[in-house]
Each structure stands twice: as structure tokens, then as C-alpha cells.
Design an enzyme around this catalytic site. Structure first.
Site, mmCIF file in Angstrom:
data_model
loop_
_atom_site.group_PDB
_atom_site.id
_atom_site.type_symbol
_atom_site.label_atom_id
_atom_site.label_comp_id
_atom_site.label_asym_id
_atom_site.label_seq_id
_atom_site.Cartn_x
_atom_site.Cartn_y
_atom_site.Cartn_z
ATOM 1 N N LYS B 91 63.806 2.081 6.574
ATOM 2 C CA LYS B 91 63.925 3.000 7.740
ATOM 3 C C LYS B 91 62.972 4.270 7.440
ATOM 4 O O LYS B 91 62.558 4.842 8.867
ATOM 5 C CB LYS B 91 65.422 3.269 7.767
ATOM 6 C CG LYS B 91 66.429 2.281 8.101
ATOM 7 C CD LYS B 91 66.172 1.869 9.547
ATOM 8 C CE LYS B 91 67.209 0.964 9.659
ATOM 9 N NZ LYS B 91 67.133 0.134 10.984
ATOM 10 N N GLU B 113 70.397 8.390 15.853
ATOM 11 C CA GLU B 113 71.758 7.649 15.816
ATOM 12 C C GLU B 113 71.774 6.882 14.683
ATOM 13 O O GLU B 113 70.549 6.537 14.038
ATOM 14 C CB GLU B 113 71.812 6.708 17.105
ATOM 15 C CG GLU B 113 70.902 5.351 16.756
ATOM 16 C CD GLU B 113 69.417 5.375 16.599
ATOM 17 O OE1 GLU B 113 68.920 6.292 17.135
ATOM 18 O OE2 GLU B 113 68.840 4.414 15.771
ATOM 19 N N SER B 380 64.965 -5.514 2.588
ATOM 20 C CA SER B 380 64.743 -4.197 3.372
ATOM 21 C C SER B 380 65.450 -3.060 3.060
ATOM 22 O O SER B 380 65.249 -1.755 2.940
ATOM 23 C CB SER B 380 65.367 -4.555 4.970
ATOM 24 O OG SER B 380 66.647 -4.751 4.683
#
Ligand SMILES: Cc1ncc(COP(=O)(O)O)c(C=O)c1O
Lengths: 278, 398
Positions: B91, B113, B380
Site C-alpha cells: 500500500k 478510507e 502483498s
């Protein structure tokens, strides 16, 4: 001439500003909506804006979000909303009804089917909040084919080019969002509204409605001095919620109708003291 | 590159686009103009690459998982170690990029968010570093299951706002962030955490995340004299998957597999797999596959992993599904959990539950392809955030 054109032109000729109350279809109970629509007309509504419930109402403040949630819980669909309009039309042939909602339920139904059923049910205009003119070509064509007016928003952030893009696509009326924010917010700036209305009128002859932050008769009257129509939503929906919560059982329907009638009458009275926009 | 999407209005075939209320149209145009300007700007790109190297710790390793390969008895497995990034997931690649853009656009307030909290943490991190106000919207259900990440965000100085509307998860957090943005457009930059939302977000987030696939391209040559046969990544909104896939998109001989969350099983309806079991619609500013009722209401999703618990998916994945370039499959909660334990015990790596979905499908695919093939799986994120969920599920009190 569409029902909307007819109504708004006639009001203008009489020197009056239109009053457009908004309620969410099916809130708090689908059985009450059609009676509420008639009651609002009796109390002085010129056009009715009927909110189509959606699970993710991104442009709404907490009041209309909750109304939408209540109606979704009751299973109120886009089809149900159009059925309500059809029932309303059995006793009221003249008052225009505008559906206001989000694109997804219309996508799922299909533009053609939606436009056909809406027209047959007696709907007059369709405001799809998350459908800007850039993406609206197909939906607009479907609406126009059935003589429905596509209503679009203009916002405080809209540039001159955007205002022109919107006015080129719209019919019925233009809906000016009076503040940066969601429905029911409390920070409307009257000077800005006045300036923007002047700006928008340079590009269109269409009637101008103003809404989003109008929550009492005084504000409605001040806006009525500038605009062709005043939209009041959250303040009305909030009353419906409060009265519904206080009257959970018998007499809920009557109590809601009484409260809405009183409020719409007070808006009507305030607006009529002002007269039409110059 | 022959693949040239989206078009200038953000369309990937019939998907994507710009479906927002009028108030956001001009701010999105400004964002798009800024992005178009800086994506070509050498100074911006240099600063981005420096941040990724010196702050995030890139390049992240491409790890040949030899014990896993042997245990699975099939294709050779390589793991792209996004879990080793600063803050523990892919991210941050995107939040670094968007923060640089926010700074250049003169925005003084950042909102986001978050579902699992990974994107919220990655946003709070870049906001701390910029010294700007940060507000993160998070569904109250997610706040309960990701308590550690909530506290991390607070430590970083962010305000975490619980969202009580709708299903109280990621989709509702996105609604609330959009409502904040519409109210504070003048000074606020909205950092969306995945390849969803209105144009230009899907393309912009993909471009920032593409560093993943670009690194794999050169890293793999250290071990293999050829391209991989398959790339595998989990798909929530789809950003880690797009980041891995995009640099290979013109290489048709490289198969692309996106792994959705099948939850308790597709047939039960309790899942989060719009590409596998949904249909096209419009939500959060774009047209894509959605989980919805026959009336077009968005339905609640289920996944053991909060980061995959989203009823939509990035529009580019919808397009890659329809045109057949990528394939989309789904993995159940139980299968993901088994893969979590497998990787932990065999390779000593605790994967995030999201990434465990990719691992579980990688295992199936490795057998299917056989031992002369090469698979790269995107790891990830790391699993520390999920330890409580896993313990609770297995009846263990920590
Ligand atoms: C570790 C990890 N992987 C994957 C995802 C899913 O997001 P995306 O599909 O955008 O990569 C998340 C989201 O929170 C995450 O934290």
C-alpha cells in the site's frame, strides 16, 4: 410541453417561486409515501422530488442516508418507486414528479426499460446524482425518447465550461447545489449562491432550482428571492424521522402527514411573501 | 507498449469512467491534470524513486521459495516480498506517490478510507512525514477486527473516524471519505488506496504500484533465463495485482491470475468475489463488476480478510476479465488459512490473510503447471496484523 415546463412556466407568469419538497420513497414505510405526496401538494408543493433509496448514497448527509437505509431495509426498489408515482397519478395528473437517485439501480434495470416504465408511470424528470453530463449521453437519449427531462446538478465548483456542458444536456430545470458538501449541511453562503445564480443564468433560459442547505422558511424565502425553485429535503426528512420515532405504533401515518403538512405550509407562506426572482 | 488504457476519460472498454456528483468533477479534473503533468516530470519521478528506495526500502526482494517449491512438487515458486516494505504491505508505494502529488498541489489536509487498516497506516505514515493533518475513515466493524492498525494510525497522528452507516466496512468508509472530500475540496487531497474510484485514480494507483512488476522483470533474470509463466496476486480492489500485472500486460505468454475471496464459498453467497460471481454496475465513481441485488443495491460481502472485503473491484480488472487477458479465481477462507500456516511453517514467513489467498491459489497452479514452469506470487503484505483474527478463529486466546 412537458409537465415540468408547463408548471414552472405558469408559476413564473404568476410571479411565484416553485416549492419542491424532497422525501425518500418508502421512508419510514412504503404504505405512507403516496399519501405524503398528496399531502405535500395540498400544502403547496409545486413539484415533488422523490428520492429513490440506494445502499450507498454518497452525496447524502446523515439524515437522508438514514432514510435511504430504512427504505432499503423495507426492500423498496426503483420499480416500487415508479409504482408509487403511478398510484399518485391516479389522483393527481398535474403535479410534476422528479426521481432523484443514483445510477446503479437504473444500470441494472437498463436505460431503455427504465425510461419506458418511468414515462408510463407518470414520472417527469430524472436526476441521477452520480451521472455527470460526460457519461450521460445514452441515458439522456433514452429519457428524451420517452419525453422525460434529464435534470443535472451545477455545483459551487463548476467552471464556466462545466456549466455550459450541463446546460447543453439538461431540460426541465437546472439544480444548483448551494454548498460544497452533502445534503443537509449547514454552511450555505448566500452571497456565493447569488453570484453563482447570476453566472448560470448567462448560459441558460432554463428555470433554476436551488437546494442542499435550505432547512427553514427564512432561508427558503431568501433563496426564493433569487431562484425559480427552492428544494427542501433533509429538513423535511428529519421531521419524518422524528415523528416516526415518537409514534412507533398507531397513528404514525397521521402524525407524519400532519407534521409534513405544517412544515410545507410554512415554507410556502415564507416563499410567497417574496415573489418571483427578478 | 501496445496496451494503451484507459482512454482520456478513464475508460477501460465499457468500464471505469467518472461517475461522481458535479461538485467533484472539477477537483477530479485538476487532479488528473496534475497527475498527467507529473507522471512525465523527471524531478517528480526522481523524488518518487528516491522515497521508494530510501524510505520504503525498495527494491523488495524476489525470493526463490525453494522449500515451498519442493513441498508443493510443481512449478518453481518466487515470492515478491512486498511484506518487507516499510509499514508492511504494498500500500505504501501508492501513498508515497499520491503524497508527493498532494504536496505539489498545495493541499494541506489528507484523507483516506481503509479496510484492513494497511492503507490507513500507509497514509498516516506519509501524512506524518509531510506534517499535514490526516483523517482516516474506517468502518466500525473493521475497527473491531483490526485494532492494532487503528492504534498505529493514532500513534502516527491520524484521526480515525468510525463509519457506522451501511455495512460498516470498507465500502461505507469510501462513501464517507467521498462525503468529506466533497465538503473540503479546496484544501483536501483524497488518497484512495486501490485501483478503484473515479478517473484518474485507477490509472494513477496502478502506475504508482507498477514498480512491483518492473522490479520483478529484472529480478527474475538473476534466477531464470526467461519470463515467468504465470503471475498470481490477490484482488480486493486490485492494486497489488495491477502493480504486478501491468508491466507484463503486453507479454501474452505470461498468464495473469487474480485471486478473489470466496469467503465461505461462492455458492453460499457469503463471499467477496464480484469478478467471479457479480455483474457490471456503477459504484464509487466507476463502472465495474459488483456484488448487488437484482434491484441494484450493493450487498454485504464476507471474507476472513478485511482487505478483500469489498463488493467492487478496480475497473481495469473488469476489462481484463472480459477480454480474457487475465483470469480470475476465488479462494475460500479455509484455504487461505491453510496457506497461511503452510508458508509460515515451511518458509518462516507470516503472510497477510489477503496475500494468503494468492498463496493458496499458487499452490493449486504449481501442481497444474508442473515442474518446468515458473510462477511469481505477490506476497502483498505481512501477517502480523492478522494474528488476532487467526488465533480467535482457532479458538486460541492471546
Ligand atoms: C496486504 C494486503 N494485500 C492486499 C490488499 C487488497 O488490496 P488490493 O487488491 O488493492 O491490493 C490489502 C488491502 O488492505 C492488503 O492490506
Amino acid at each position: 410541453m412537458s409537465r415540468l415546463d408547463k408548471q414552472l412556466t405558469s408559476l413564473k407568469e404568476q410571479g411565484r417561486t416553485a416549492l419542491i419538497p424532497f422525501i425518500t420513497a418508502g421512508d419510514p414505510d412504503p404504505a405512507i409515501t403516496v399519501s405524503l405526496m398528496h399531502a405535500m401538494v395540498s400544502a403547496g408543493a409545486d413539484v415533488i422530488e422523490l428520492g429513490v433509496p440506494f445502499s450507498d448514497p454518497m452525496a447524502e448527509g446523515p439524515v437522508i442516508q438514514r432514510a435511504s437505509e430504512r427504505a432499503v431495509e423495507r426492500g423498496v426498489s426503483l420499480r416500487d418507486c415508479m409504482d408509487m408515482v403511478q398510484e399518485f397519478r391516479q389522483r393527481d395528473y398535474d403535479t410534476p414528479v422528479v426521481l432523484m437517485g443514483y445510477l446503479n439501480p437504473i444500470e441494472v434495470m437498463g436505460y431503455q426499460d427504465f425510461a419506458r416504465i418511468a414515462a408510463k408511470s407518470g414520472v417527469d424528470g430524472v436526476l441521477t446524482v452520480d451521472m455527470p453530463p460526460e457519461e450521460a449521453t445514452d441515458l439522456r437519449a433514452a429519457l428524451n425518447a420517452h419525453k422525460l427531462d434529464p435534470i443535472f446538478l451545477v455545483a459551487p465548483t463548476s467552471t464556466k465550461a462545466r456549466i455550459q456542458a450541463v446546460t447543453a444536456m439538461a431540460s426541465g430545470f437546472i439544480y444548483y447545489v448551494s454548498l460544497r458538501g452533502v445534503t443537509g449541511a449547514k454552511h450555505m453562503d448566500m452571497t456565493e449562491v447569488s453570484d453563482r445564480i447570476g453566472e448560470i443564468r448567462k448560459y441558460t433560459q432554463l428555470p433554476l432550482a436551488v437546494g442542499f442547505g435550505i432547512n427553514n422558511p427564512e432561508t427558503a424565502a431568501r433563496v426564493a428571492a433569487l431562484a425559480d425553485a427552492v428544494v427542501v429535503g433533509s429538513a423535511l426528512v428529519k421531521r419524518i424521522e422524528e415523528v416516526a420515532n415518537r409514534n412507533q405504533n398507531d397513528g404514525q401515518k397521521e402524525a407524519i402527514i400532519e407534521s409534513v403538512t405544517t412544515f410545507v405550509l410554512s415554507l410556502r407562506e415564507a416563499i410567497d411573501k417574496v415573489g418571483v426572482a427578478a | 507498449m501496445t496496451y494503451q488504457l484507459p482512454d482520456d476519460r478513464g475508460h477501460f472498454g465499457p468500464y471505469g469512467g467518472l461517475f461522481v456528483a458535479e461538485t467533484l468533477m472539477h477537483p477530479l479534473k485538476e487532479l488528473n491534470e496534475a497527475y498527467e503533468k507529473y507522471r512525465e516530470d523527471a524531478e517528480f519521478q526522481a523524488e518518487f524513486m528516491d522515497d521508494l528506495r530510501l524510505y520504503v526500502g525498495r527494491p523488495s526482494p524476489l525470493y526463490p521459495a525453494k522449500r515451498l517449491t519442493k513441498k508443493w512438487g510443481g512449478a518453481r515458486i518466487y515470492l515478491k516480498r512486498e511484506d518487507l516494505n516499510h509499514t508492511g504491505a504494498h500500500k505504501v508505494n501508492n501513498t508515497i506517490g499520491q503524497a508527493l502529488l498532494a504536496k505539489r498541489m498545495g493541499k494541506t489536509r489528507i484523507i483516506a478510507e481503509t479496510g484492513a487498516g494497511q492503507h490507513g497506516v500507509a497514509t498516516a505514515t506519509v501524512a506524518a512525514r509531510l506534517g499535514v493533518e490526516c483523517v482516516v475513515y474506517m468502518g466500525s466493524e473493521d475497527i473491531k477486527r483490526q485494532a492494532i492498525n487503528v492504534y498505529r494510525m493514532k500513534l502516527l497522528g491520524a484521526k480515525v473516524v468510525p463509519v457506522e452507516s451501511g455495512s460498516k466496512t470498507l465500502k461505507d468508509a469510501l462513501n464517507e471519505a467521498l462525503r468529506d472530500w466533497v465538503t473540503n475540496v479546496e484544501n483536501t487531497f483524497y488518497i484512495i488506496g486501490t485501483v478503484a474510484g473515479p478517473h484518474p485514480y485507477p490509472a494513477m494507483v496502478r502506475d504508482f504500484q507498477s514498480v512491483i512488476g518492473r522490479e520483478v522483470r529484472y529480478q527474475l533474470s538473476e534466477f531464470e533465463p526467461r519470463d515467468p509463466d504465470a503471475l498470481v496476486a490477490c484482488v480486493g480492489g486490485g492494486s497489488n495485482a495491477m502493480g504486478l500485472f501491468y508491466p507484463y500486460i503486453d507479454d501474452e505468454h505470461v498468464a495473469l491470475y487474480g485471486v478473489e475471496a470466496a469467503g465461505e464459498g461462492i455458492a453460499t453467497g457469503h463471499h467477496a468475489a464480484p469478478l467471479s460471481a457479480g455483474r457490471p454496475g456503477v459504484l464509487h465513481g466507476n463502472r465495474t463488476y459488483l456484488m448487488e441485488t437484482d434491484d441494484g443495491q450493493i450487498i454485504e460481502t464476507h471474507s476472513i480478510s478485511a482487505g478483500l472485503d469489498y463488493p467492487g473491484v478496480g475497473p481495469e480488472h473488469a476489462w481484463l476479465k472480459d477480454n480474457g487477458r487475465a483470469r480470475y479465481v476465488a479462494i475460500k477462507d479455509d484455504e487461505a488459512l491453510a496457506a497461511f500456516h503452510e508458508l509460515t511453517r515451511i518458509e518462516g514467513i507470516l503472510p497477510a490473510l489477503e496475500s494468503s489467498h494468492a498463496m493458496a491459489y499458487g499452490q493449486k497452479l504449481a501442481k497444474e503447471l508442473g515442474s518446468d514452469k515458473v510462477i511469481v506470487i505477490n506476497l502483498s503484505g505481512r501477517g502480523d496484523k492478522d494474528v488476532h483474527t487467526i488465533a480467535a478463529r482457532e479458538g486460541i486466546e492471546i
